[in-house]
Design an enzyme around this catalytic site. Sequence first.
Site, short mmCIF file in Angstrom:
data_model
loop_
_atom_site.label_atom_id
_atom_site.label_comp_id
_atom_site.label_asym_id
_atom_site.label_seq_id
_atom_site.Cartn_x
_atom_site.Cartn_y
_atom_site.Cartn_z
N HIS A 131 0.79 -1.38 0.03
CA HIS A 131 0.05 0.07 -0.02
C HIS A 131 0.77 1.20 -0.07
CE1 HIS A 131 -3.55 -2.54 1.94
NE2 HIS A 131 -3.24 -2.79 0.63
C1 LIG Z 1 0.43 -7.75 -4.96
C2 LIG Z 1 -0.55 -6.42 -4.56
C3 LIG Z 1 -1.61 -6.61 -3.96
C4 LIG Z 1 -2.62 -5.84 -3.39
N1 LIG Z 1 -3.72 -6.22 -2.89
C5 LIG Z 1 -4.72 -5.06 -2.63
C6 LIG Z 1 -6.02 -5.19 -2.37
O1 LIG Z 1 -6.26 -6.53 -2.34
N2 LIG Z 1 -6.79 -4.41 -2.12
C7 LIG Z 1 -6.26 -2.99 -2.14
O2 LIG Z 1 -7.25 -2.28 -1.81
N3 LIG Z 1 -5.25 -2.65 -2.44
C8 LIG Z 1 -4.40 -3.76 -2.68
N4 LIG Z 1 -2.97 -3.49 -3.33
C9 LIG Z 1 -2.86 -2.00 -3.61
C10 LIG Z 1 -3.59 -1.39 -4.81
O3 LIG Z 1 -3.59 -2.22 -5.85
C11 LIG Z 1 -2.63 -0.10 -5.27
O4 LIG Z 1 -2.43 0.86 -3.97
C12 LIG Z 1 -3.35 0.72 -6.13
O5 LIG Z 1 -3.34 -0.16 -7.40
C13 LIG Z 1 -2.36 1.98 -6.79
O6 LIG Z 1 -3.10 2.58 -7.58
P1 LIG Z 1 -2.29 3.49 -8.37
O7 LIG Z 1 -2.84 4.19 -9.65
O8 LIG Z 1 -1.60 4.91 -7.28
O9 LIG Z 1 -0.75 3.03 -9.09
P2 LIG Z 1 -0.75 1.65 -9.94
O10 LIG Z 1 -2.16 1.05 -9.91
O11 LIG Z 1 0.49 1.05 -9.62
O12 LIG Z 1 -0.41 2.31 -11.41
C14 LIG Z 1 0.64 3.02 -11.78
C15 LIG Z 1 0.62 2.86 -13.32
O13 LIG Z 1 1.64 3.74 -13.75
C16 LIG Z 1 2.77 3.09 -14.40
N5 LIG Z 1 3.94 3.90 -14.54
C17 LIG Z 1 4.65 4.03 -13.45
N6 LIG Z 1 5.81 4.67 -14.07
C18 LIG Z 1 5.63 4.86 -15.17
C19 LIG Z 1 6.56 5.46 -16.35
N7 LIG Z 1 7.76 5.91 -16.03
N8 LIG Z 1 6.09 5.74 -17.63
C20 LIG Z 1 4.76 4.88 -17.86
N9 LIG Z 1 4.11 4.41 -17.25
C21 LIG Z 1 4.49 4.07 -15.70
C22 LIG Z 1 2.87 1.59 -14.07
O14 LIG Z 1 3.10 0.74 -14.86
C23 LIG Z 1 1.33 1.62 -13.72
O15 LIG Z 1 0.81 0.82 -14.58
C24 LIG Z 1 -2.46 -4.42 -3.63
C25 LIG Z 1 -1.15 -4.19 -4.52
C26 LIG Z 1 -0.38 -5.12 -5.07
C27 LIG Z 1 0.81 -4.89 -5.85
#
Ligand SMILES: Cc1cc2nc3c(=O)[nH]c(=O)nc-3n(C[C@H](O)[C@H](O)[C@H](O)COP(=O)(O)OP(=O)(O)OC[C@H]3O[C@@H](n4cnc5c(N)ncnc54)[C@H](O)[C@@H]3O)c2cc1C
Length: 653
Positions: A556
């Site tokens: 997280h």
């Molecule tokens: C294994 C795992 C289990 C989890 N389980 C849960 C759960 O059961 N329930 C829950 O609520 N949360 C869970 N989480 C947490 C939750 O999924 C994340 O907190 C959430 O998805 C984050 O969203 P975000 O949009 O901030 O980032 P992300 O969804 O990580 O998206 C970031 C995106 O940006 C892209 N990116 C990064 N850098 C670059 C770049 N330089 N150029 C182009 N693209 C780039 C990445 O490839 C990615 O697609 C889990 C996470 C993981 C990894």
Amino acid sequence: MSLVAIVSGATKLAVSIIGLGTKLWFLPTFLAAFAYYHYDLFDPENRPINVKEVLPKYDFVIIGGGTAGAVLANRLTEVQNFNVLLLEAGGDEPEIADVPILSIYLHRSQIDWKYRTQPQASACQAMVDKRCCWTRGKVLGGSSVLNTMLYIRGNRRDFDLWESLGNPGWGYDEVLPYFKKSEDQRNPYLANNTKYHGTGGYLTVQDAPWNTPLGIALVQAGVEMGYEHRDINGEKQTGFALFQYNMRRGYRCSSAKAFLRPVRLRKNIHIAMWSHVTKVLIDPNTKRAFGVEFIRGGKKQVVLASREVILSAGAIGTPHLLMLSGVGPAEHLRQKKIPVIHDAPGVGQNLQDHIAIGGIAFQIDYPVSVLIDRFMNLNNALRYAVQGDGPLTSNIGLETVGFISTKYANQTDDWPDIEFMMTATTTSSDGGTQTRKAHCITQKFYDEYFAPINKRDTFGIFPMILRPKSRGYIKLRTNDPMDYPLIYHNYLTHPDDVRVMREGVKAAIAVGETASMKRFGTRFYRKVVPGCNGYEFFTDEYWECVIRQYTMTIYHMSGTAKMGPADDPFAVVDHELKVHGIQGLRVIDASIMPTITSGNINAPVYMIAEKGADIIKELWKSTKKERKRRGVISNNSTNIKKRHGSKARKNSQ
Ligand SMILES: Cc1cc2nc3c(=O)[nH]c(=O)nc-3n(C[C@H](O)[C@H](O)[C@H](O)COP(=O)(O)OP(=O)(O)OC[C@H]3O[C@@H](n4cnc5c(N)ncnc54)[C@H](O)[C@@H]3O)c2cc1C
Ligand SMILES: *[C@@H]1O[C@H](CO)[C@@H](O)[C@H](O)[C@H]1NC(C)=O
Ligand SMILES: *[C@@H]1O[C@H](CO)[C@@H](O)[C@H](O)[C@H]1NC(C)=O
């Protein structure tokens, strides 16, 4: 459905699995069944389109197609005269990611960034090189493609706290509509509670199609201990319940599936996969973001944004890119030879995560646990493929959630400080293969601690601290955008976190002592944790040691570009998610959380993106005069051409 489609589906799946490097004996049969009945082939929405060529210029450029980025791309293109580019470093979701029980196989695969933290003495001592493994999605849908789909909104006080820190509009009453906006609640009883739940949104929320007998017994155990069995996403949070999941008919409902597939044919949405962003282009004089530099197909390209650039690269990617673009702690940027555009000392700081204790296991006498060997067979594969239920829909055994208050929390308040994630498995359920690797546990630790219960029937409780006080940080290793940043978790460096975790373990052990669990012959697995042999069993000192060995991240990561008022020097974005000191640049993802929410954070990230999209639409739908009054300037296209015309034209060829 044509034979060609079936064969191509099977081939694609095979390729994705081989790509993931798994060696599973059951896969041939599974593959055949899965491909034959593949949901995608019936899915009218089908896959997002990867554009061949990126145009020279868009109104909005979104960096990162993860949980937040997918929502934004969808919501902004609801306005017909906005055109939007979504840049994602990874490719489309592999089919294997659809199957809940296989999510553990996605860790350390091609769709994981595979971050490792720096070695620190305070935690993760059981891990290889004492470095925690931080899985992050590198795929369209981001971490929502690898996560365990648990849908938890957090506590109303979390958001009231955000508001009290100088963020008007982020109190619980104002964010609740945005949780409901995304939601398509499939449980009729929950859906009926319209004050707290929504239906008809893009994001499916459903109950588990299949549970072991342990799931409901654990809820009963909570009731026996005096907790309410309640909807933990409703009016109150303290209590026990079966989890709610972002699943659709037993398949994963990632943000890409929920938000991008249905709008794939919109003319004003361009999705460019395999596009690694290296920098946000900011004019050093006007301090306005005007474009993005990225690498695609081995070529460096530039795309311009006439209205805004939106950073949704997640809690590691976002601060990394801000620093590479000259927005960050000035001294640090100078050291790394990056021209400073804006001194923002908070970028990369305030890193928060939820951790739990791995290895709190209970042995039982009945053959009911989720053991990979028990459930991976043709019957279950067919049941899954045809009906979307059965053991393969199990989220690696995660069935029951409990929110409790330790003695350190305010007892009269409904703001618990520990979450129990309860599973019909433990790390040993797959015989030390995949789970051990996903968590980067050393073979030695595994053999000493888990080998005696290899593939035995067990259940596990992960006590997770909800509001840790320790703060980590991220800084640049070098100014090469392809170099990963350095990550310092700083877990358990605040003594209060150790105290809360310790009480969490004690409460977890008490769950195993209830009559509801004793029915299964439950006994706590009393093996001394390797590395803690010097302490007397069950003492506070012993637990403190245990916590620092198998310190399990719940993935997280958040807070690294926190939201706050301009007079807070560590605030990176304001309450409209605009980067302080820079025009035309917003951050919309988990990085903006000033404090981590009391629960798994994916649902709050959806909420942040929904609200962020509305803030943007409201601004750009207003008149030019009104925008001028607010001090917003658009990129003047002639200026842009002067600066970047030649490069911009190049990519359109
Ligand atoms: C294994 C795992 C289990 C989890 N389980 C849960 C759960 O059961 N329930 C829950 O609520 N949360 C869970 N989480 C947490 C939750 O999924 C994340 O907190 C959430 O998805 C984050 O969203 P975000 O949009 O901030 O980032 P992300 O969804 O990580 O998206 C970031 C995106 O940006 C892209 N990116 C990064 N850098 C670059 C770049 N330089 N150029 C182009 N693209 C780039 C990445 O490839 C990615 O697609 C889990 C996470 C993981 C990894
Ligand atoms: C829905 O709620 C109403 C009142 O709020 C109640 O009368 C009705 O029985 C509920 N239906 C279900 C399916 O729970
Ligand atoms: C505990 O919570 C109650 C109810 O919200 C509140 O009135 C009280 O002030 C809190 N006590 C402390 C010490 O924060």
